[in-house]
Write a protein that holds these residues in place. Sequence first.
Motif, PDB file in Angstrom:
ATOM      1  N   GLN A  11       4.072  21.859 -16.303  1.00 21.85           N
ATOM      2  CA  GLN A  11       3.795  22.103 -17.727  1.00 21.85           C
ATOM      3  C   GLN A  11       2.483  21.453 -18.147  1.00 21.85           C
ATOM      4  N   GLU A  12       2.258  20.245 -17.686  1.00 24.08           N
ATOM      5  CA  GLU A  12       1.021  19.541 -18.041  1.00 24.08           C
ATOM      6  C   GLU A  12      -0.198  20.276 -17.502  1.00 24.08           C
ATOM      7  N   GLN A  13      -0.116  20.738 -16.251  1.00 24.39           N
ATOM      8  CA  GLN A  13      -1.243  21.444 -15.639  1.00 24.39           C
ATOM      9  C   GLN A  13      -1.559  22.735 -16.389  1.00 24.39           C
ATOM     10  N   LEU A  14      -0.525  23.474 -16.756  1.00 25.35           N
ATOM     11  CA  LEU A  14      -0.766  24.749 -17.453  1.00 25.35           C
ATOM     12  C   LEU A  14      -1.271  24.494 -18.876  1.00 25.35           C
ATOM     13  N   TYR A  15      -0.749  23.472 -19.537  1.00 22.61           N
ATOM     14  CA  TYR A  15      -1.230  23.134 -20.882  1.00 22.61           C
ATOM     15  C   TYR A  15      -2.714  22.769 -20.832  1.00 22.61           C
ATOM     16  N   GLU A  16      -3.103  21.967 -19.857  1.00 17.99           N
ATOM     17  CA  GLU A  16      -4.508  21.575 -19.741  1.00 17.99           C
ATOM     18  C   GLU A  16      -5.395  22.788 -19.473  1.00 17.99           C
ATOM     19  N   HIS A  17      -4.902  23.720 -18.640  1.00 24.74           N
ATOM     20  CA  HIS A  17      -5.705  24.913 -18.336  1.00 24.74           C
ATOM     21  C   HIS A  17      -5.940  25.738 -19.592  1.00 24.74           C
ATOM     22  N   PHE A  50       3.629  23.428 -27.874  1.00 28.17           N
ATOM     23  CA  PHE A  50       2.417  22.997 -27.202  1.00 28.17           C
ATOM     24  C   PHE A  50       1.394  24.124 -27.126  1.00 28.17           C
ATOM     25  N   LEU A  51       1.869  25.367 -27.143  1.00 28.71           N
ATOM     26  CA  LEU A  51       0.983  26.529 -27.099  1.00 28.71           C
ATOM     27  C   LEU A  51       1.329  27.482 -28.231  1.00 28.71           C
ATOM     28  N   PRO A  62      -3.625  21.407 -30.572  1.00 29.67           N
ATOM     29  CA  PRO A  62      -4.384  20.191 -30.289  1.00 29.67           C
ATOM     30  C   PRO A  62      -3.468  19.052 -29.827  1.00 29.67           C
ATOM     31  N   PRO A  63      -3.908  18.285 -28.832  1.00 30.20           N
ATOM     32  CA  PRO A  63      -3.062  17.189 -28.298  1.00 30.20           C
ATOM     33  C   PRO A  63      -2.576  16.227 -29.369  1.00 30.20           C
ATOM     34  N   GLU A  64      -3.422  15.931 -30.347  1.00 31.34           N
ATOM     35  CA  GLU A  64      -3.020  14.981 -31.380  1.00 31.34           C
ATOM     36  C   GLU A  64      -1.791  15.479 -32.126  1.00 31.34           C
ATOM     37  N   LEU A  65      -1.720  16.807 -32.315  1.00 32.70           N
ATOM     38  CA  LEU A  65      -0.556  17.372 -33.004  1.00 32.70           C
ATOM     39  C   LEU A  65       0.616  17.554 -32.047  1.00 32.70           C
ATOM     40  N   ALA A  66       0.312  18.015 -30.826  1.00 30.14           N
ATOM     41  CA  ALA A  66       1.374  18.343 -29.888  1.00 30.14           C
ATOM     42  C   ALA A  66       2.022  17.097 -29.295  1.00 30.14           C
ATOM     43  N   LEU A  67       1.212  16.054 -29.043  1.00 35.10           N
ATOM     44  CA  LEU A  67       1.703  14.895 -28.312  1.00 35.10           C
ATOM     45  C   LEU A  67       1.917  13.657 -29.162  1.00 35.10           C
ATOM     46  N   GLN A  68       1.098  13.484 -30.212  1.00 36.58           N
ATOM     47  CA  GLN A  68       1.199  12.255 -30.986  1.00 36.58           C
ATOM     48  C   GLN A  68       2.570  12.098 -31.628  1.00 36.58           C
TER      49      GLN A  68
END
Length: 315
Positions: A11-17, A50-51, A62-68
């Motif tokens: 999941q992390e790899q695909l999110y980063e891509h 996340f997507l 955006p990571p700040e919204l998805a992960l924070q």
Amino acid sequence: MLEGLGIDATQEQLYEHVLTHPGLTAVELVHAHPDTPVVDTLADLVARHFLRVTDGRYTAVPPELALQGMLDTRQLELDRAAARVQQLERLHRATPDPLRQAPVEVVPGDQAPAYGLALHSATRSEIRAFETPPYGKRLVPADTKPVTAAIHRGVRHRIVYSRDAVDEQGLDMLRETLTVGEQARVVGDVPVRLAIYDDKVATMPAVTGRPVTEGLLVIRPSSLLDGLIALFERVWASAPPLTLDTAPRGDQLDPDDDRTLIALLAAGMGDQAIARQLGISLRTVGRRVQRVQSTLNAATRFQAGLALGLSRSDN
């Protein structure tokens, strides 16, 4: 990297891509990751916000919204857990425990090494010990790491070694701790193998003359602990210092260096033990001991050792 947040490596790899290649379709992502279950992973990432997908094309939240938000939630959970641990600790201290109140506890041998390391790590001020075999295992320099780490964090170490302990541990191992500040003294024999941690607890083998791996006694505040502390201080006060040359001289000991010979002589080591430590013959040991006695104007090796011990006590 994000497994702690419940995001696996796929999941992390695909999110980063998608984050770095916005606007791709599922087909394009499948071609980019042929060995990944892209369709199912995309569905999971969309469901977890996340997507985003618009007209069949994917963009990353955006990571700040998805992960924070996940980080904040996890931190809140950790804070609650920490508060609960403190609450349980208060209950533990307030609850009478006959085993904990007993002055002596027996720790099974298979648990003894880990128990000793835990006490060592928890010590904040000073460790005092009588060191003598048997150890239950062959000692190597790496075994000194807990000691050196504790000394570096400011824990004072005062150790009284028996001659057998000096002989078994060897000069290389002793230098590991003496170099960083361990204070050591030596006697012919110590009454018992003993470790005292911060005046709060002491440990010794369950059976004298046997390794702690066959059982460990844990002595808590009591008249027994007071007596063991007094015993240590009495032996420490009368034992001559064990001072090895700790100046760097390369990886190998210099067998011709009389500084090490003198230290072993002052420690009361026998000729065979000195020969074994320095890797020289008994005849060479005898010749060099005579040379040291002549230098010190001592009639016997006992007088030489006594002179050395007294001179070091004055320093």
